[in-house]
Design a protein around this motif. Sequence first.
Motif, PDB file in Angstrom:
ATOM      1  N   GLY A  49     119.495  21.446 -33.068  1.00 41.35           N
ATOM      2  CA  GLY A  49     119.376  19.799 -32.795  1.00 41.35           C
ATOM      3  C   GLY A  49     120.680  19.370 -33.394  1.00 41.35           C
ATOM      4  N   ILE A  50     120.823  17.782 -33.355  1.00 42.00           N
ATOM      5  CA  ILE A  50     122.048  17.259 -33.682  1.00 42.00           C
ATOM      6  C   ILE A  50     121.853  16.758 -35.266  1.00 42.00           C
ATOM      7  CG2 ILE A  50     123.671  15.333 -33.346  1.00 42.00           C
ATOM      8  CD1 ILE A  50     122.225  15.252 -30.522  1.00 42.00           C
ATOM      9  N   VAL A  51     122.804  17.447 -36.168  1.00 41.03           N
ATOM     10  CA  VAL A  51     122.551  17.091 -37.414  1.00 41.03           C
ATOM     11  C   VAL A  51     123.508  15.759 -37.747  1.00 41.03           C
ATOM     12  CG1 VAL A  51     122.957  17.473 -39.858  1.00 41.03           C
ATOM     13  CG2 VAL A  51     122.145  19.520 -38.337  1.00 41.03           C
ATOM     14  N   LEU A  52     122.979  14.595 -37.918  1.00 37.77           N
ATOM     15  CA  LEU A  52     123.740  13.299 -38.106  1.00 37.77           C
ATOM     16  C   LEU A  52     124.311  13.055 -39.413  1.00 37.77           C
ATOM     17  CD1 LEU A  52     121.414  10.840 -36.084  1.00 37.77           C
ATOM     18  CD2 LEU A  52     123.579  12.191 -35.418  1.00 37.77           C
ATOM     19  N   ILE A 101     121.223  19.445 -49.845  1.00 39.40           N
ATOM     20  CA  ILE A 101     119.838  19.249 -50.382  1.00 39.40           C
ATOM     21  C   ILE A 101     119.089  18.364 -49.648  1.00 39.40           C
ATOM     22  CG2 ILE A 101     120.552  19.460 -52.917  1.00 39.40           C
ATOM     23  CD1 ILE A 101     121.063  16.713 -53.208  1.00 39.40           C
ATOM     24  N   ASP A 102     119.698  17.741 -48.439  1.00 40.49           N
ATOM     25  CA  ASP A 102     119.063  17.020 -47.427  1.00 40.49           C
ATOM     26  C   ASP A 102     119.921  16.833 -46.222  1.00 40.49           C
ATOM     27  OD1 ASP A 102     116.783  15.703 -46.166  1.00 40.49           O
ATOM     28  OD2 ASP A 102     116.749  14.209 -47.847  1.00 40.49           O
ATOM     29  N   ALA A 103     119.146  16.658 -44.911  1.00 47.00           N
ATOM     30  CA  ALA A 103     119.802  16.437 -43.923  1.00 47.00           C
ATOM     31  C   ALA A 103     119.157  15.380 -43.023  1.00 47.00           C
ATOM     32  CB  ALA A 103     120.133  17.659 -43.335  1.00 47.00           C
ATOM     33  N   VAL A 104     119.457  14.642 -42.264  1.00 48.18           N
ATOM     34  CA  VAL A 104     118.954  13.994 -40.894  1.00 48.18           C
ATOM     35  C   VAL A 104     119.321  14.670 -39.642  1.00 48.18           C
ATOM     36  CG1 VAL A 104     119.000  11.947 -39.768  1.00 48.18           C
ATOM     37  CG2 VAL A 104     119.059  11.925 -42.206  1.00 48.18           C
ATOM     38  N   LEU A 105     118.360  14.927 -38.768  1.00 47.32           N
ATOM     39  CA  LEU A 105     118.447  15.812 -37.708  1.00 47.32           C
ATOM     40  C   LEU A 105     117.663  15.235 -36.493  1.00 47.32           C
ATOM     41  CD1 LEU A 105     118.961  18.946 -36.388  1.00 47.32           C
ATOM     42  CD2 LEU A 105     116.635  19.371 -37.063  1.00 47.32           C
ATOM     43  N   ARG A 152     110.452  23.609 -44.054  1.00 50.65           N
ATOM     44  CA  ARG A 152     111.124  24.387 -44.677  1.00 50.65           C
ATOM     45  C   ARG A 152     112.137  25.189 -43.905  1.00 50.65           C
ATOM     46  NH1 ARG A 152     110.187  29.771 -46.389  1.00 50.65           N
ATOM     47  NH2 ARG A 152     111.183  30.142 -48.559  1.00 50.65           N
ATOM     48  N   GLU A 153     111.662  25.964 -42.857  1.00 51.58           N
ATOM     49  CA  GLU A 153     112.281  27.083 -42.078  1.00 51.58           C
ATOM     50  C   GLU A 153     113.529  26.555 -41.133  1.00 51.58           C
ATOM     51  OE1 GLU A 153     111.997  30.591 -42.052  1.00 51.58           O
ATOM     52  OE2 GLU A 153     111.263  29.710 -44.144  1.00 51.58           O
ATOM     53  N   VAL A 154     113.322  25.158 -41.012  1.00 50.97           N
ATOM     54  CA  VAL A 154     114.439  24.579 -40.083  1.00 50.97           C
ATOM     55  C   VAL A 154     115.516  24.027 -40.878  1.00 50.97           C
ATOM     56  CG1 VAL A 154     115.142  22.722 -38.369  1.00 50.97           C
ATOM     57  CG2 VAL A 154     112.903  23.972 -37.992  1.00 50.97           C
ATOM     58  N   PHE A 155     115.191  23.505 -42.098  1.00 50.54           N
ATOM     59  CA  PHE A 155     116.011  23.223 -43.178  1.00 50.54           C
ATOM     60  C   PHE A 155     116.843  24.275 -43.647  1.00 50.54           C
ATOM     61  CE2 PHE A 155     117.052  21.803 -47.437  1.00 50.54           C
ATOM     62  CZ  PHE A 155     118.192  21.146 -46.951  1.00 50.54           C
ATOM     63  N   TRP A 156     116.166  25.418 -43.703  1.00 52.82           N
ATOM     64  CA  TRP A 156     116.890  26.445 -44.015  1.00 52.82           C
ATOM     65  C   TRP A 156     117.640  27.072 -43.016  1.00 52.82           C
ATOM     66  CZ3 TRP A 156     117.048  31.379 -41.404  1.00 52.82           C
ATOM     67  CH2 TRP A 156     117.453  32.469 -42.237  1.00 52.82           C
ATOM     68  N   ALA A 157     117.557  27.012 -41.627  1.00 51.22           N
ATOM     69  CA  ALA A 157     118.298  27.189 -40.549  1.00 51.22           C
ATOM     70  C   ALA A 157     119.506  26.611 -40.498  1.00 51.22           C
ATOM     71  CB  ALA A 157     117.464  27.243 -39.327  1.00 51.22           C
ATOM     72  N   ILE A 158     119.389  25.068 -40.510  1.00 53.74           N
ATOM     73  CA  ILE A 158     120.638  24.280 -40.275  1.00 53.74           C
ATOM     74  C   ILE A 158     121.913  24.667 -41.438  1.00 53.74           C
ATOM     75  CG2 ILE A 158     119.351  22.467 -38.934  1.00 53.74           C
ATOM     76  CD1 ILE A 158     119.300  20.876 -41.391  1.00 53.74           C
ATOM     77  N   ARG A 159     121.588  25.071 -42.424  1.00 52.46           N
ATOM     78  CA  ARG A 159     122.452  25.140 -43.497  1.00 52.46           C
ATOM     79  C   ARG A 159     123.065  26.616 -43.545  1.00 52.46           C
ATOM     80  NH1 ARG A 159     119.552  25.214 -48.764  1.00 52.46           N
ATOM     81  NH2 ARG A 159     117.698  25.730 -47.294  1.00 52.46           N
ATOM     82  N   GLY A 160     123.843  26.827 -42.337  1.00 56.04           N
ATOM     83  CA  GLY A 160     124.532  28.093 -42.058  1.00 56.04           C
ATOM     84  C   GLY A 160     124.130  28.735 -40.781  1.00 56.04           C
ATOM     85  N   GLY A 161     123.316  28.462 -39.960  1.00 55.07           N
ATOM     86  CA  GLY A 161     122.747  28.981 -39.093  1.00 55.07           C
ATOM     87  C   GLY A 161     123.440  28.891 -37.856  1.00 55.07           C
ATOM     88  N   GLY A 162     124.504  28.053 -37.876  1.00 57.59           N
ATOM     89  CA  GLY A 162     125.263  27.483 -36.664  1.00 57.59           C
ATOM     90  C   GLY A 162     124.907  26.548 -36.006  1.00 57.59           C
ATOM     91  N   GLN A 168     112.917  16.934 -29.047  1.00 56.98           N
ATOM     92  CA  GLN A 168     112.102  15.670 -28.628  1.00 56.98           C
ATOM     93  C   GLN A 168     112.579  14.634 -28.962  1.00 56.98           C
ATOM     94  OE1 GLN A 168     107.812  16.629 -29.405  1.00 56.98           O
ATOM     95  NE2 GLN A 168     108.627  18.552 -30.432  1.00 56.98           N
ATOM     96  N   GLY A 169     113.889  14.186 -29.389  1.00 54.37           N
ATOM     97  CA  GLY A 169     114.382  13.069 -29.798  1.00 54.37           C
ATOM     98  C   GLY A 169     113.992  12.447 -31.197  1.00 54.37           C
ATOM     99  N   ARG A 170     113.013  13.307 -31.744  1.00 56.19           N
ATOM    100  CA  ARG A 170     112.720  12.813 -33.087  1.00 56.19           C
ATOM    101  C   ARG A 170     113.881  12.658 -34.288  1.00 56.19           C
ATOM    102  NH1 ARG A 170     107.752  16.665 -33.974  1.00 56.19           N
ATOM    103  NH2 ARG A 170     109.358  18.160 -33.762  1.00 56.19           N
ATOM    104  N   LEU A 171     113.665  11.777 -35.022  1.00 57.66           N
ATOM    105  CA  LEU A 171     114.626  11.702 -36.256  1.00 57.66           C
ATOM    106  C   LEU A 171     114.055  12.447 -37.775  1.00 57.66           C
ATOM    107  CD1 LEU A 171     117.522  10.695 -36.748  1.00 57.66           C
ATOM    108  CD2 LEU A 171     116.523   8.766 -37.457  1.00 57.66           C
ATOM    109  N   LEU A 172     114.482  13.575 -38.157  1.00 60.06           N
ATOM    110  CA  LEU A 172     113.811  14.265 -39.017  1.00 60.06           C
ATOM    111  C   LEU A 172     114.573  14.355 -40.319  1.00 60.06           C
ATOM    112  CD1 LEU A 172     112.441  17.138 -36.772  1.00 60.06           C
ATOM    113  CD2 LEU A 172     111.170  15.048 -37.261  1.00 60.06           C
ATOM    114  N   ASP A 173     113.905  14.493 -41.312  1.00 59.23           N
ATOM    115  CA  ASP A 173     114.701  14.515 -42.667  1.00 59.23           C
ATOM    116  C   ASP A 173     114.102  15.948 -43.087  1.00 59.23           C
ATOM    117  OD1 ASP A 173     112.177  14.200 -43.792  1.00 59.23           O
ATOM    118  OD2 ASP A 173     112.801  12.550 -44.956  1.00 59.23           O
ATOM    119  N   LYS A 174     114.691  16.442 -44.361  1.00 60.77           N
ATOM    120  CA  LYS A 174     114.236  17.806 -44.749  1.00 60.77           C
ATOM    121  C   LYS A 174     112.789  17.951 -44.691  1.00 60.77           C
ATOM    122  CE  LYS A 174     114.284  20.205 -49.330  1.00 60.77           C
ATOM    123  NZ  LYS A 174     114.931  20.286 -50.780  1.00 60.77           N
TER     124      LYS A 174
END
Length: 549
Positions: A235-238, A201-205, A220-230, A209-215
């Motif tokens: 980026g680096i999901v912490l 339901i959330d993540a920290v990426l 929407r599209e990147v959050f969709w992608a990290i949940r099963g897109g390989g 560019q070195g930015r720290l991003l939450d959901k």
Amino acid sequence: MAVLRFRALVLTVCLVCFYAPTPSSSASSGDFLHCLSASIPSKLIFTQSSPSFTSVLAAYIRNPRFSTPGTVRPLCIVRPTNASHAQATVLCGRRHGVRVRVRSGGHDYEGLSYRSVQPETFALVDLANLRSVRVDRARATAWVDSGATVGELYYAVTKASGDRLAFPAGLCPTIGVGGHFSGGAFGLLLRKYGIAVDHVIDAVLVDAQGRLLDKKAMGREVFWAIRGGGGESFGIVLSWRVRLVPVPPKVASFIVPVSVNDGAVDVLTKWQEVGPALPDDLFIRVIVTNGWASFESLYLGTCDALLPVMRGRFPELGMNRSHCREMSWAESVLYVCVGSGQPIPVTDLLNRTTSMDTSYKVASDYVRRAIPRDVWAEIFGWLAKPDPGIMIVDPYGGAISAVPEAVTPFPHRGGVLYNIYYMNSWAAGNDGEPNVRWIRDLYAFMAPYVSKNPREAYFNYRDLDLGRNVVVGNVSSYVVGKVWGEKYFKGNYKRLALAKGKIDPNDYFRNEQSIPPLVPVSLISNPVPDSAIRRKVSCCERENLEFYW
């Protein structure tokens, strides 16, 4: 200016000759290391000259096949203890032309999180120090860092909830959370609750560019992608915030082995019909090897409630009360994983070590139509050959199949009867060529009986035999990536590439099977001239021109 989109089925020779990453110079490598040392404590940086480099690198290599002297090793290893260290590594890497690969400590069947197939200068971000699990029992949620194992997650959840909560991820406790979630992550609860990414339901990426991003910040599209897109594409999901699921304080498990002489072929043929159609509380997988089929189960209830279900729905197995054991859900993970038939202390979920005695090769398939009995008889013959491997078949149906394919990047949902996992192993240090050939030959034999157009595969059983990226103009080719990408992701592959184009259009985070960016040429810095692309792909058949890579 148009950029060539070349044909989806690219000749294998193209795949081999085109992969040519540009190594950074010695000067830029030195500048990169100097940049790291200015931002990260020296005790967290291990260069190739460091006394601990080899031991730190080997600590989370799970396949000795990729620890040989010829393996391309990282320039250095960074073990961040907070988000700023991961951000600094990315910023230094971008500034000085050094890419990073990211390891969460799990199995990584092709080793792409810590090695490169071709010569390339890269740094390894090893997340082993980021392994916290923070459970909120009242909300039935948890934050889990990518460097934790699923065993550590399970242990924290069961202890915080008094055996009342669980999480639907993989079976083996030593799987690293980061890579596992990135590929979808299914396990014994898939028929009741679906897969891990259905509950993220959330993540920290950390992005390119070195930015720290939450959901919200990643979109929407990147959050969709990290949940099963390989993993290692966006980026680096912490860290991941997950929704936990309820389980009874006691569940039932059984392990029933059946030999070929006792009718294993017939029982397994029947299982194909029964396994995906059982009540959602009941999961029965099968391990097939060397004349035996072992039926292993988790039931979210008691043995007394399970027995009539088995007698009514699957009497062919002959399961009876003597086979059934009651235990907590966390204990059942170890009971089925180890397969010894004996209870194992729940504290063993915290064991992060695995044997380094054997190397291995894996592959996977999806089955949508039951395999005929005579074919199963032939498969048992394959599994009795010299250097035999194993097949594990996991039933689908229930919750995993109720989710539409496009809800997450993981598309293997409705219509799937079961997944097949193939593995063969050999003693570390030995020539594994016969074992790898066995996998490839069996995989070829299975082609008529498994999914088609595409022949589906599970990303977490990663297999470079399916194809690998080709770099054109310093960006991975979208069309060449379709060769392997649509096997893993089906129709979701293009959407993943568009998400990659949003978050990392210049393809900083990449490996041999990372998602290529699909972006308008105008958004790519220093786009390669069309004439150069035409020269590079001259051996491949061409199609129409588009404004996409």
